[in-house]
Design a protein around this motif. Sequence first.
Motif, mmCIF file in Angstrom:
data_model
loop_
_atom_site.group_PDB
_atom_site.id
_atom_site.type_symbol
_atom_site.label_atom_id
_atom_site.label_comp_id
_atom_site.label_asym_id
_atom_site.label_seq_id
_atom_site.Cartn_x
_atom_site.Cartn_y
_atom_site.Cartn_z
ATOM 1 N N ILE A 64 -4.918 -6.715 -7.968
ATOM 2 C CA ILE A 64 -5.797 -5.551 -7.835
ATOM 3 C C ILE A 64 -5.522 -4.496 -8.906
ATOM 4 C CG2 ILE A 64 -6.620 -3.749 -6.268
ATOM 5 C CD1 ILE A 64 -7.249 -6.667 -5.416
ATOM 6 N N ARG A 65 -4.255 -4.279 -9.243
ATOM 7 C CA ARG A 65 -3.906 -3.222 -10.198
ATOM 8 C C ARG A 65 -3.637 -3.735 -11.616
ATOM 9 N NH1 ARG A 65 -6.318 0.040 -7.267
ATOM 10 N NH2 ARG A 65 -5.213 1.100 -5.559
ATOM 11 N N GLY A 66 -3.632 -5.059 -11.784
ATOM 12 C CA GLY A 66 -3.463 -5.610 -13.126
ATOM 13 C C GLY A 66 -2.043 -5.562 -13.662
ATOM 14 N N TRP A 67 -1.058 -5.546 -12.775
ATOM 15 C CA TRP A 67 0.336 -5.519 -13.204
ATOM 16 C C TRP A 67 0.783 -6.904 -13.673
ATOM 17 C CZ3 TRP A 67 4.321 -2.106 -10.250
ATOM 18 C CH2 TRP A 67 3.808 -0.818 -10.063
ATOM 19 N N GLU A 68 1.791 -6.917 -14.524
ATOM 20 C CA GLU A 68 2.522 -8.126 -14.864
ATOM 21 C C GLU A 68 3.808 -8.128 -14.050
ATOM 22 O OE1 GLU A 68 3.017 -7.932 -19.092
ATOM 23 O OE2 GLU A 68 1.131 -8.989 -19.432
ATOM 24 N N HIS B 297 12.488 -2.582 -18.229
ATOM 25 C CA HIS B 297 11.953 -1.583 -17.303
ATOM 26 C C HIS B 297 11.160 -2.275 -16.196
ATOM 27 C CE1 HIS B 297 9.146 2.103 -16.573
ATOM 28 N NE2 HIS B 297 10.096 2.014 -15.658
ATOM 29 N N ILE B 298 11.535 -1.983 -14.960
ATOM 30 C CA ILE B 298 10.845 -2.521 -13.785
ATOM 31 C C ILE B 298 10.287 -1.342 -13.001
ATOM 32 C CG2 ILE B 298 11.082 -3.847 -11.643
ATOM 33 C CD1 ILE B 298 13.562 -5.190 -12.948
ATOM 34 N N ASN B 299 8.974 -1.274 -12.854
ATOM 35 C CA ASN B 299 8.376 -0.197 -12.067
ATOM 36 C C ASN B 299 8.668 -0.378 -10.580
ATOM 37 O OD1 ASN B 299 6.201 -0.766 -14.493
ATOM 38 N ND2 ASN B 299 6.566 1.401 -14.144
ATOM 39 N N LYS C 103 -1.985 1.530 -12.835
ATOM 40 C CA LYS C 103 -2.348 0.197 -13.314
ATOM 41 C C LYS C 103 -1.378 -0.259 -14.403
ATOM 42 C CE LYS C 103 -7.287 0.501 -12.264
ATOM 43 N NZ LYS C 103 -8.678 0.370 -12.778
ATOM 44 N N HIS C 104 -1.288 -1.583 -14.533
ATOM 45 C CA HIS C 104 -0.562 -2.223 -15.641
ATOM 46 C C HIS C 104 0.928 -1.899 -15.653
ATOM 47 C CE1 HIS C 104 -4.560 -3.250 -16.866
ATOM 48 N NE2 HIS C 104 -4.882 -1.990 -17.080
ATOM 49 N N GLY C 105 1.550 -1.925 -14.486
ATOM 50 C CA GLY C 105 2.995 -1.789 -14.410
ATOM 51 C C GLY C 105 3.668 -3.158 -14.487
ATOM 52 N N PHE C 106 4.958 -3.171 -14.132
ATOM 53 C CA PHE C 106 5.717 -4.428 -14.130
ATOM 54 C C PHE C 106 6.551 -4.485 -12.856
ATOM 55 C CE2 PHE C 106 9.166 -7.360 -15.075
ATOM 56 C CZ PHE C 106 8.499 -8.399 -15.728
ATOM 57 N N PHE C 107 6.484 -5.619 -12.157
ATOM 58 C CA PHE C 107 7.246 -5.802 -10.917
ATOM 59 C C PHE C 107 8.205 -6.977 -11.034
ATOM 60 C CE2 PHE C 107 3.405 -8.439 -10.321
ATOM 61 C CZ PHE C 107 3.993 -9.667 -10.014
ATOM 62 N N VAL C 108 9.216 -6.946 -10.171
ATOM 63 C CA VAL C 108 10.082 -8.110 -9.938
ATOM 64 C C VAL C 108 10.187 -8.275 -8.435
ATOM 65 C CG1 VAL C 108 12.422 -9.027 -10.077
ATOM 66 C CG2 VAL C 108 11.408 -7.915 -12.077
ATOM 67 N N GLU C 109 9.939 -9.483 -7.950
ATOM 68 C CA GLU C 109 10.084 -9.775 -6.528
ATOM 69 C C GLU C 109 11.071 -10.918 -6.365
ATOM 70 O OE1 GLU C 109 7.474 -10.244 -2.455
ATOM 71 O OE2 GLU C 109 6.444 -10.468 -4.380
ATOM 72 N N HIS D 42 0.818 -1.211 0.000
ATOM 73 C CA HIS D 42 0.000 0.000 0.000
ATOM 74 C C HIS D 42 0.853 1.264 0.000
ATOM 75 C CE1 HIS D 42 -4.300 -1.202 0.347
ATOM 76 N NE2 HIS D 42 -3.711 -2.364 0.547
ATOM 77 N N PHE D 43 1.996 1.219 0.621
ATOM 78 C CA PHE D 43 2.901 2.369 0.574
ATOM 79 C C PHE D 43 3.364 2.618 -0.856
ATOM 80 C CE2 PHE D 43 6.775 4.750 0.798
ATOM 81 C CZ PHE D 43 6.627 5.603 1.879
ATOM 82 N N ILE D 44 3.773 1.541 -1.532
ATOM 83 C CA ILE D 44 4.243 1.669 -2.911
ATOM 84 C C ILE D 44 3.097 2.057 -3.833
ATOM 85 C CG2 ILE D 44 5.295 0.433 -4.851
ATOM 86 C CD1 ILE D 44 7.199 1.085 -2.524
ATOM 87 N N ASP D 45 1.899 1.547 -3.571
ATOM 88 C CA ASP D 45 0.731 1.894 -4.384
ATOM 89 C C ASP D 45 0.465 3.396 -4.324
ATOM 90 O OD1 ASP D 45 -1.522 1.106 -6.038
ATOM 91 O OD2 ASP D 45 -2.810 1.484 -4.304
ATOM 92 N N LYS D 46 0.583 3.978 -3.149
ATOM 93 C CA LYS D 46 0.404 5.430 -3.008
ATOM 94 C C LYS D 46 1.516 6.178 -3.733
ATOM 95 C CE LYS D 46 -2.061 5.224 1.414
ATOM 96 N NZ LYS D 46 -1.974 5.521 2.869
ATOM 97 N N LEU D 47 2.711 5.634 -3.677
ATOM 98 C CA LEU D 47 3.850 6.256 -4.348
ATOM 99 C C LEU D 47 3.634 6.303 -5.864
ATOM 100 C CD1 LEU D 47 6.482 7.403 -3.115
ATOM 101 C CD2 LEU D 47 7.595 5.245 -3.719
ATOM 102 N N PHE D 48 2.947 5.280 -6.387
ATOM 103 C CA PHE D 48 2.648 5.210 -7.814
ATOM 104 C C PHE D 48 1.276 5.780 -8.168
ATOM 105 C CE2 PHE D 48 6.022 1.901 -8.004
ATOM 106 C CZ PHE D 48 6.707 2.362 -9.124
ATOM 107 N N ASN D 49 0.592 6.375 -7.186
ATOM 108 C CA ASN D 49 -0.746 6.942 -7.421
ATOM 109 C C ASN D 49 -1.705 5.923 -8.024
ATOM 110 O OD1 ASN D 49 -0.108 9.621 -6.509
ATOM 111 N ND2 ASN D 49 1.002 9.937 -8.423
ATOM 112 N N ALA D 50 -1.666 4.703 -7.475
ATOM 113 C CA ALA D 50 -2.568 3.613 -7.896
ATOM 114 C C ALA D 50 -2.446 3.297 -9.390
ATOM 115 C CB ALA D 50 -4.010 3.930 -7.537
#
Length: 278
Positions: free
Chosen positions: A113-117, A213-215, A89-95, A79-87
Amino acid sequence: MHNNSRVCVMISLLAAFIFFLLSFNIRKVLSIVKTRQDYDLHLTIDSTSIVKGKGKYILRYPKGDKHDIISWSQYGQDHFIDKLFNATKHGFFVEIGGYDGESFSNTLFFEKIRGWEGLLIEASPFMYDIMLKKERGCYMVNACISKSLPSMTFLLAGAITSAEETLTDRHRKRIAREKITNRRLGHWAHTNDTVKVNCLPLLKIMRTLGRNHINYFSLDVEGAELHILNSIEWEKINIDVLTIETDQHRDQILSFMKQKGYEWIQQLRGDDIFKKKY
């Protein structure tokens, strides 16, 4: 007559052998087809499969493991990161340190929830098997990340599994201490066993996926964070925001990220958050 009998027997044996080979190959093909139906075996790197799930989400807590919000992160990182990205949608993450794909996940919120890949990387083969059963929709790979080492040996201990090559005495004592508390939990199976895991450079995986590119990048690998950060080819991979577990080597990590052009945003319990300066 005897010769004819021998010929008939030989023909029968040959036919039986051919039938066995055909049936074996058919079973093998069907097995591969079933596997590809369950998971999209997208690509293979150095004999390591990158798997893409179908997004069925067979989760223990489908609406999150908190009472009041949809969240799976341990300390509210999602949720902290979601606020940082202003919610966004459709970004890309690596965990890296994907664990079981649900518990303590910093990225499940963005995917579901946000539809990211995105991409989950987990070194423990036992946690990775549990992850696959969660049926997430992202890419998943059972590997460790390194540019200098072809493989690493991991001391298994549930969520605090750690690579022997980067294991500190303090963390080894923590594993011994927490084993007593958590030994009956299923995720702690194989504790104190070791397993050798193939390593891959992150750049190689990203190029295989056709991305640079990794959001959002989440890094939680119980002491190997600095090793992985040093293995990333920063000039070839664009990373916007990172959360990095810093309960070990924190000063070195803070200095490293500053050198790479990232501003420190906030410490969130065991994680520090960094954002790229533009």
